[in-house]
Design a protein around this motif. Structure first.
Motif, short mmCIF file in Angstrom:
data_model
loop_
_atom_site.label_atom_id
_atom_site.label_comp_id
_atom_site.label_asym_id
_atom_site.label_seq_id
_atom_site.Cartn_x
_atom_site.Cartn_y
_atom_site.Cartn_z
N MET A 146 2.74 5.90 2.15
CA MET A 146 3.80 6.20 1.18
C MET A 146 3.22 6.92 -0.04
SD MET A 146 6.32 3.63 -0.91
CE MET A 146 4.92 3.03 -1.88
N TYR A 147 2.08 6.44 -0.55
CA TYR A 147 1.45 7.10 -1.70
C TYR A 147 1.02 8.51 -1.33
CZ TYR A 147 1.33 2.46 -3.80
OH TYR A 147 1.68 1.23 -4.31
N ARG A 148 0.50 8.67 -0.13
CA ARG A 148 0.10 10.01 0.33
C ARG A 148 1.31 10.94 0.37
NH1 ARG A 148 1.55 13.42 4.91
NH2 ARG A 148 -0.23 14.79 5.29
N THR A 149 2.43 10.45 0.86
CA THR A 149 3.65 11.25 0.92
C THR A 149 4.14 11.62 -0.47
OG1 THR A 149 4.28 10.18 3.00
CG2 THR A 149 6.02 11.33 1.77
N MET A 150 4.10 10.67 -1.39
CA MET A 150 4.54 10.94 -2.76
C MET A 150 3.63 11.96 -3.44
SD MET A 150 5.48 7.05 -3.93
CE MET A 150 5.71 7.54 -5.63
N ILE A 151 2.33 11.85 -3.23
CA ILE A 151 1.38 12.77 -3.86
C ILE A 151 1.56 14.18 -3.35
CG2 ILE A 151 -1.06 13.37 -4.07
CD1 ILE A 151 -1.65 10.36 -4.11
N ILE A 152 1.69 14.34 -2.03
CA ILE A 152 1.79 15.69 -1.48
C ILE A 152 3.12 16.34 -1.86
CG2 ILE A 152 2.85 15.16 0.76
CD1 ILE A 152 0.81 17.06 2.00
#
Length: 233
Positions: A146-152
């Motif tokens: 989820m954090y990876r998705t938000m960052i990208i």
């Protein structure tokens, strides 16, 4: 056939008629265009015309996957069987079919690129959190993804960078995560306290443990080229 289509088109833009779907498929699939000017108009003008489409088979498959996956998971968890697991696997495989159809038959659209990325992220986040709530996967897999998705997503909006983050590494990570979730859901049809059940759970967990770090590395590789180009400018 390609030469006949090519000869029927004028090199001048004002006399250039729109290509039909079969003609567009032939010209883009085999790329046998003699005149460079015609080739340039086909690649820029006609392809853009097709990219504005909304109702295409790949787009419908993408929407079907995002809409039908949660009910399919709920049905499989309520009444686990080979049939419900097959339905779940079919929905996951549509991620491969929609891209294949779009590339082979000239159905790539702007909306399709956005929908495909959104559908993959929504489906994976749903499955990861669902498995975490059922106690079959670590919640950290879901949190990190989820954090990876938000960052990208934030990085793409902040840098006004267009294009896809789907590198080979990211696609491999997505494939590992989807198959990992599939194995963890598949263990429901196996008797508990058996070797097959334990092996299915272990292999699914291993795929998640590989897929999540790969997705993070894919995020880094997506951000690095833009930074280098900014420094060079």
């Amino acid at each position: 056939a390609c030469r006949a289509i090519d000869s029927s088109h004028s090199v001048h833009q004002e006399n250039f008629r729109p290509l039909t779907d079969p003609e567009f498929f032939l010209l883009t699939r085999y790329r046998r265009i003699c005149d460079p000017a015609v080739k340039n108009m086909v690649s820029n003008g006609i392809r853009n015309e097709h990219e504005d489409r909304v109702l295409t088979v790949p787009n419908l498959l993408t929407v079907l996957r995002a809409v039908a996956l949660p009910p399919a998971v709920a049905l499989h968890e309520e009444e686990p069987s080979v049939a419900t697991l097959s339905l779940l696997v079919f929905l996951l495989l549509t991620d491969w079919f929609d891209g294949l159809i779009a590339r082979k038959f000239g159905g790539m659209t702007k909306l399709g690129r956005i929908l495909d990325q959104m559908s993959d992220k929504v489906c994976l986040l749903f499955m990861l959190y669902d498995l975490a709530l059922r106690g079959r996967a670590s919640v950290w897999f879901a949190h990190v993804y989820m954090y990876r998705t938000m960052i990208i997503s934030t990085y793409r909006m902040a840098s006004h960078r267009e294009g896809s983050s789907s590198t080979l590494l990211s696609k491999t990570a997505t494939l590992a995560l989807m198959f990992g979730c599939g194995f963890l859901y598949g263990e429901r049809i196996l008797p508990e306290a058996t070797a097959n059940h334990a092996h299915c759970h272990a292999f699914g967990t291993l795929l998640l443990a590989v897929g999540v770090p790969l997705s993070v590395v894919g995020l880094a590789l997506f951000c690095l080229p833009s930074r280098r180009s900014d420094k060079s400018e």
